[in-house]
Design a protein around this motif. Structure first.
Motif, PDB file in Angstrom:
ATOM      1  N   LEU A  32       7.956  12.797 -10.630  1.00 16.34           N
ATOM      2  CA  LEU A  32       7.098  11.690 -10.222  1.00 16.34           C
ATOM      3  C   LEU A  32       6.384  11.929  -8.898  1.00 16.34           C
ATOM      4  N   VAL A  33       7.003  12.674  -8.017  1.00 18.41           N
ATOM      5  CA  VAL A  33       6.428  12.876  -6.687  1.00 18.41           C
ATOM      6  C   VAL A  33       5.076  13.577  -6.805  1.00 18.41           C
ATOM      7  N   GLY A  34       4.075  13.006  -6.120  1.00 20.85           N
ATOM      8  CA  GLY A  34       2.745  13.605  -6.080  1.00 20.85           C
ATOM      9  C   GLY A  34       1.874  13.306  -7.272  1.00 20.85           C
ATOM     10  N   THR A  35       2.291  12.390  -8.157  1.00 18.16           N
ATOM     11  CA  THR A  35       1.478  12.082  -9.335  1.00 18.16           C
ATOM     12  C   THR A  35       0.332  11.135  -9.023  1.00 18.16           C
ATOM     13  N   VAL A  36       0.315  10.535  -7.840  1.00 16.26           N
ATOM     14  CA  VAL A  36      -0.786   9.678  -7.398  1.00 16.26           C
ATOM     15  C   VAL A  36      -1.272  10.198  -6.051  1.00 16.26           C
ATOM     16  N   PRO A  37      -2.477   9.833  -5.642  1.00 16.26           N
ATOM     17  CA  PRO A  37      -2.956  10.269  -4.337  1.00 16.26           C
ATOM     18  C   PRO A  37      -2.013   9.868  -3.208  1.00 16.26           C
ATOM     19  N   ARG A  38      -1.854  10.749  -2.244  1.00 11.86           N
ATOM     20  CA  ARG A  38      -0.904  10.519  -1.160  1.00 11.86           C
ATOM     21  C   ARG A  38      -1.222   9.243  -0.394  1.00 11.86           C
ATOM     22  N   GLY A  39      -2.499   8.991  -0.152  1.00  8.80           N
ATOM     23  CA  GLY A  39      -2.869   7.790   0.597  1.00  8.80           C
ATOM     24  C   GLY A  39      -2.439   6.512  -0.102  1.00  8.80           C
ATOM     25  N   LEU A  40      -2.523   6.496  -1.429  1.00  7.70           N
ATOM     26  CA  LEU A  40      -2.132   5.300  -2.179  1.00  7.70           C
ATOM     27  C   LEU A  40      -0.633   5.084  -2.133  1.00  7.70           C
ATOM     28  N   SER A  41       0.144   6.160  -2.317  1.00  6.41           N
ATOM     29  CA  SER A  41       1.605   6.012  -2.273  1.00  6.41           C
ATOM     30  C   SER A  41       2.080   5.649  -0.865  1.00  6.41           C
ATOM     31  N   GLU A  42       1.436   6.193   0.152  1.00  4.43           N
ATOM     32  CA  GLU A  42       1.809   5.850   1.517  1.00  4.43           C
ATOM     33  C   GLU A  42       1.482   4.389   1.837  1.00  4.43           C
ATOM     34  N   LEU A  43       0.395   3.896   1.281  1.00  5.55           N
ATOM     35  CA  LEU A  43       0.044   2.491   1.489  1.00  5.55           C
ATOM     36  C   LEU A  43       1.127   1.576   0.938  1.00  5.55           C
ATOM     37  N   GLY A  44       1.650   1.898  -0.238  1.00  2.00           N
ATOM     38  CA  GLY A  44       2.738   1.092  -0.788  1.00  2.00           C
ATOM     39  C   GLY A  44       4.009   1.218   0.021  1.00  2.00           C
ATOM     40  N   ALA A  45       4.347   2.447   0.414  1.00  4.27           N
ATOM     41  CA  ALA A  45       5.571   2.654   1.189  1.00  4.27           C
ATOM     42  C   ALA A  45       5.521   1.940   2.528  1.00  4.27           C
ATOM     43  N   LEU A  51       4.277 -18.357  -4.159  1.00  2.12           N
ATOM     44  CA  LEU A  51       4.078 -17.017  -3.613  1.00  2.12           C
ATOM     45  C   LEU A  51       5.119 -16.020  -4.097  1.00  2.12           C
ATOM     46  N   LEU A  52       6.070 -16.456  -4.906  1.00  4.73           N
ATOM     47  CA  LEU A  52       7.106 -15.541  -5.394  1.00  4.73           C
ATOM     48  C   LEU A  52       6.530 -14.364  -6.187  1.00  4.73           C
ATOM     49  N   PRO A  53       5.529 -14.555  -7.060  1.00  2.00           N
ATOM     50  CA  PRO A  53       4.943 -13.385  -7.721  1.00  2.00           C
ATOM     51  C   PRO A  53       4.324 -12.404  -6.732  1.00  2.00           C
ATOM     52  N   VAL A  54       3.733 -12.915  -5.665  1.00  2.00           N
ATOM     53  CA  VAL A  54       3.166 -12.027  -4.641  1.00  2.00           C
ATOM     54  C   VAL A  54       4.281 -11.221  -3.968  1.00  2.00           C
ATOM     55  N   ALA A  55       5.402 -11.911  -3.663  1.00  2.00           N
ATOM     56  CA  ALA A  55       6.539 -11.213  -3.063  1.00  2.00           C
ATOM     57  C   ALA A  55       7.071 -10.129  -3.992  1.00  2.00           C
ATOM     58  N   ALA A  56       7.124 -10.421  -5.278  1.00  2.00           N
ATOM     59  CA  ALA A  56       7.604  -9.426  -6.241  1.00  2.00           C
ATOM     60  C   ALA A  56       6.676  -8.213  -6.300  1.00  2.00           C
ATOM     61  N   VAL A  57       5.362  -8.455  -6.273  1.00  2.14           N
ATOM     62  CA  VAL A  57       4.395  -7.353  -6.317  1.00  2.14           C
ATOM     63  C   VAL A  57       4.508  -6.492  -5.066  1.00  2.14           C
ATOM     64  N   LEU A  58       4.628  -7.116  -3.903  1.00  2.00           N
ATOM     65  CA  LEU A  58       4.728  -6.366  -2.654  1.00  2.00           C
ATOM     66  C   LEU A  58       6.014  -5.533  -2.605  1.00  2.00           C
ATOM     67  N   THR A  59       7.112  -6.125  -3.086  1.00  2.00           N
ATOM     68  CA  THR A  59       8.376  -5.385  -3.110  1.00  2.00           C
ATOM     69  C   THR A  59       8.310  -4.214  -4.079  1.00  2.00           C
ATOM     70  N   ALA A  60       7.738  -4.449  -5.256  1.00  2.00           N
ATOM     71  CA  ALA A  60       7.610  -3.373  -6.242  1.00  2.00           C
ATOM     72  C   ALA A  60       6.694  -2.268  -5.731  1.00  2.00           C
ATOM     73  N   ALA A  61       5.609  -2.653  -5.080  1.00  2.00           N
ATOM     74  CA  ALA A  61       4.688  -1.652  -4.535  1.00  2.00           C
ATOM     75  C   ALA A  61       5.371  -0.796  -3.480  1.00  2.00           C
ATOM     76  N   THR A  62       6.242  -1.420  -2.684  1.00  2.00           N
ATOM     77  CA  THR A  62       6.990  -0.661  -1.675  1.00  2.00           C
ATOM     78  C   THR A  62       7.895   0.380  -2.330  1.00  2.00           C
ATOM     79  N   GLY A  63       8.692  -0.059  -3.300  1.00  2.00           N
ATOM     80  CA  GLY A  63       9.610   0.862  -3.956  1.00  2.00           C
ATOM     81  C   GLY A  63       8.908   1.982  -4.694  1.00  2.00           C
ATOM     82  N   VAL A  64       7.852   1.635  -5.428  1.00  2.00           N
ATOM     83  CA  VAL A  64       7.112   2.655  -6.172  1.00  2.00           C
ATOM     84  C   VAL A  64       6.453   3.645  -5.215  1.00  2.00           C
TER      85      VAL A  64
END
Length: 253
Positions: A105-118, A204-217
């Protein structure tokens, strides 16, 4: 031979009259005894207990207002966290599968996008969001809720750091380093964003879920953490948020 009709009601009633109601258990369920003149055991009582009058249960059983996780969710999080931790400690098959999945999975998306989520799990990003929500809740008079939300965030390093030291798991891109299990960024994001949603608005719970998922991914795709690191932190987040919500409800009840 003429048959004698059976009496209805009292001896003075004729056989063609309707039976008169008899006092007894059936009258206890008769609604609106006005005009009947008959004493009524249920007069003045509501037919059902109002839903808002039900006392909440600290572990989310019937009577608790969502979104407090229920008892099955709480115990499933404990069991899953224990299982994953055990596999990481003994380098079991689940941990080896986790490492193979991460490498694919590592490196399958642009680095800038994955870093933004992290980066959503950075304290400099997540803590101000929670702090603003706590200030808003305190201004609305929900000081206890704001206090327990803050204490929930304090629990994140209290629980994560000892687990990192105990497991000493190396990172996907830094095998010489240790202390990657569980993911502190994921736990920070989950407690901060869900805590803020509970304080401000449950919409805002769906927003919280999206932000948490984006962080983990983002953490996994960037190679900062293994998938099991993220999963363990999600379990920790469930436990922390459940305890925080229960304490809030007890203090307000």
């Amino acid at each position: 031979m003429r048959e004698t009709p059976r009496p209805q009601g009292s001896a003075s009633d004729s056989g063609t009259m309707q039976p008169q109601p008899r006092p007894g258990r059936a009258l206890a369920h008769t609604t609106g005894a006005s005009g009947s003149g008959t004493p009524h055991r249920s007069d003045g009582r509501p037919p059902h207990t109002p839903r808002g009058a039900r006392q909440p249960d600290p572990v989310g059983r019937p009577g608790t207002t969502p979104p407090v996780p229920g008892r099955p969710t709480f115990f499933c999080a404990i069991v899953l966290l224990a299982l994953v931790t055990w596999q990481v400690l003994v380098d079991g098959p689940l941990a080896r599968l986790d490492e193979r999945a991460s490498r694919s999975l590592v490196g399958t998306v642009p680095r800038g996008l994955s870093e933004l989520g992290a980066d959503l799990g950075n304290m400099t990003v997540a803590l101000p969001v929670l702090g603003c929500a706590m200030a808003c809740a305190a201004w609305r008079g929900r000081r206890a809720a704001a206090l327990y939300a803050g204490l929930a965030m304090v629990l994140v390093p209290v629980l994560v750091i000892p687990l990192k030291e105990w497991t000493a798991r190396p990172g996907p891109l830094e095998p010489w380093a240790a202390g990657y299990y569980p993911s502190g960024h994921t736990a920070t994001a989950m407690v901060a964003y869900f805590g803020a949603a509970f304080l401000v608005s449950r919409r805002l719970l769906p927003v919280a879920a999206v932000l948490t998922a984006a962080t983990g991914v983002g953490l996994v795709l960037r190679g900062y953490h293994w998938p099991l690191d993220v999963l363990a932190s999600l379990c920790l987040g469930v436990l922390i948020l459940t305890v925080s919500s229960s304490c809030t409800r007890r203090s307000s009840g």
